[in-house]
Design a protein around this motif. Structure first.
Motif, mmCIF file in Angstrom:
data_model
loop_
_atom_site.group_PDB
_atom_site.id
_atom_site.type_symbol
_atom_site.label_atom_id
_atom_site.label_comp_id
_atom_site.label_asym_id
_atom_site.label_seq_id
_atom_site.Cartn_x
_atom_site.Cartn_y
_atom_site.Cartn_z
ATOM 1 N N HIS A 26 0.825 -1.213 0.000
ATOM 2 C CA HIS A 26 0.000 0.000 0.000
ATOM 3 C C HIS A 26 0.858 1.262 0.000
ATOM 4 C CE1 HIS A 26 -3.426 2.635 0.987
ATOM 5 N NE2 HIS A 26 -2.596 3.231 1.823
ATOM 6 N N ASP B 94 -1.809 6.546 10.094
ATOM 7 C CA ASP B 94 -1.526 6.151 8.717
ATOM 8 C C ASP B 94 -1.771 4.649 8.510
ATOM 9 O OD1 ASP B 94 -0.672 8.744 8.011
ATOM 10 O OD2 ASP B 94 1.328 8.328 8.813
ATOM 11 N N ILE C 116 -8.543 5.861 10.384
ATOM 12 C CA ILE C 116 -7.697 5.764 9.195
ATOM 13 C C ILE C 116 -7.467 7.154 8.613
ATOM 14 C CG2 ILE C 116 -7.449 4.784 6.888
ATOM 15 C CD1 ILE C 116 -9.327 2.532 7.750
ATOM 16 N N GLY D 120 -4.224 6.475 4.208
ATOM 17 C CA GLY D 120 -3.795 5.378 5.066
ATOM 18 C C GLY D 120 -4.601 4.116 4.829
ATOM 19 N N MET D 121 -4.421 3.155 5.709
ATOM 20 C CA MET D 121 -5.101 1.868 5.538
ATOM 21 C C MET D 121 -5.186 1.139 6.869
ATOM 22 S SD MET D 121 -2.220 -0.813 4.112
ATOM 23 C CE MET D 121 -3.176 -2.200 4.705
ATOM 24 N N LEU E 168 -16.122 2.302 3.888
ATOM 25 C CA LEU E 168 -14.729 2.139 3.513
ATOM 26 C C LEU E 168 -14.594 1.226 2.290
ATOM 27 C CD1 LEU E 168 -13.271 1.608 7.099
ATOM 28 C CD2 LEU E 168 -13.036 3.677 5.705
ATOM 29 N N THR F 162 -9.532 0.972 3.271
ATOM 30 C CA THR F 162 -9.049 2.315 2.966
ATOM 31 C C THR F 162 -10.238 3.246 2.843
ATOM 32 O OG1 THR F 162 -9.042 1.841 0.595
ATOM 33 C CG2 THR F 162 -6.981 1.475 1.793
ATOM 34 N N ARG F 163 -9.970 4.533 2.835
ATOM 35 C CA ARG F 163 -11.042 5.500 2.615
ATOM 36 C C ARG F 163 -11.566 5.351 1.195
ATOM 37 N NH1 ARG F 163 -11.700 9.805 6.040
ATOM 38 N NH2 ARG F 163 -10.310 9.877 7.856
#
Length: 275
Positions: free
Chosen positions: A106, A180, A228, A232-233, A255, A273-274
């Protein structure tokens, strides 16, 4: 000194361990190295020079009665680090490295600056991530004080105590973000599922999660959007049959979700993730 004493002892131990272990030769070598006070690599290189140590038989007996190798030797390698482990924590497993691999993919050439490890146990995931990204700092949360003591000792031994902070907590309750990188390895075994092997010797509170194994995921998922950071993840470990169910819980929070498999080809990590 008998030239073949250790090779012969390893062959005999391997035969005995085949009844209790999927990796009998590796187990025999790790026990022999531990009894000699050497690394496995050094033991293998020097095995024809050395005598079988007096303590090897007792170590072998412990393994034959079911004690995990990590509890006998007190250590377990994980990612690029070596960790002390005790019966107060889960034994770090190669399957869990899938979470670190997902994070490496990622972030590519950049590095996370802040890391949160929920259910830190021995500190394996957090400390592996801090070893991967030397400029990062992280926080490990666990409900078990004895587990946190193990994690803190591991951080100190790895010279990461200034970058890793640990505290008692109830998942993300009271934790302020964002981060993050989130690393999460909750209990995911259904309460009626039978156990076998090394997990019989591990803390039940770190294994079982309600009637369907999803209890803790239901508690964790609502906090993920606020934790998050942009870009980030979260990497969340799952049981091999939980990819669809955990993905649905996380996706319901708005998400984006994907599932990553371990080296055996089993679903092992939900990446959030977003969207």
């Amino acid at each position: 000194m008998t030239d073949c004493a250790i090779p012969d002892a390893l062959r005999a131990a391997t035969r005995h361990l085949a009844d209790v272990s999927d990796t009998p030769r590796l187990d025999a070598e790790l026990l022999m190295a531990h009894a000699l006070g050497l690394s496995r690599a050094d033991m293998l290189l020097r095995q024809r020079e050395l005598d079988v140590p007096a303590g090897f038989a007792a170590l072998l007996d412990r393994r034959l009665t079911g004690a995990p190798i990590a509890h006998i030797t007190g250590t377990r390698d994980f990612w690029t680090i070596s960790l002390a482990v005790t019966p107060d924590t889960l034994i770090p497993r190669p399957d869990s490295e899938t979470l670190i691999e997902a994070a490496v993919d990622h972030f590519h050439c950049r590095a996370p600056e802040t890391i949160l490890d929920l259910g830190t146990g021995s500190g394996a995931l957090l400390l592996a991530a801090l070893a991967q990204w030397p400029q990062a700092k992280g926080w490990g949360i666990d409900a078990s004080a004895p587990a946190l003591a193990v994690a803190q000792a591991n951080a100190a031994r790895l010279a990461m105590a200034d970058r890793a902070a640990f505290r008692i907590g109830d998942w993300a309750r009271g934790v302020e973000g964002p981060f993050d990188l989130l690393l999460i390895n909750p209990p995911y075994i259904a309460q009626d599922e039978p156990l076998e092997g090394d997990v019989l010797h591990e803390p039940r509170s770190a294994l079982f999660a309600g009637f369907d194994g999803l209890h803790d995921y239901r508690r964790i998922a609502p906090d993920l959007p606020r934790l998050i950071a942009p870009g980030g993840m979260a990497a969340i470990e799952i049981g091999h049959a939980q990819g669809e169910s955990v993905s649905a819980l996380v996706a319901a929070q708005g998400l984006a979700v994907s599932v990553r498999r371990d080296l055996a080809g089993h679903d092992r990590c939900v990446v959030a993730t977003r969207a």
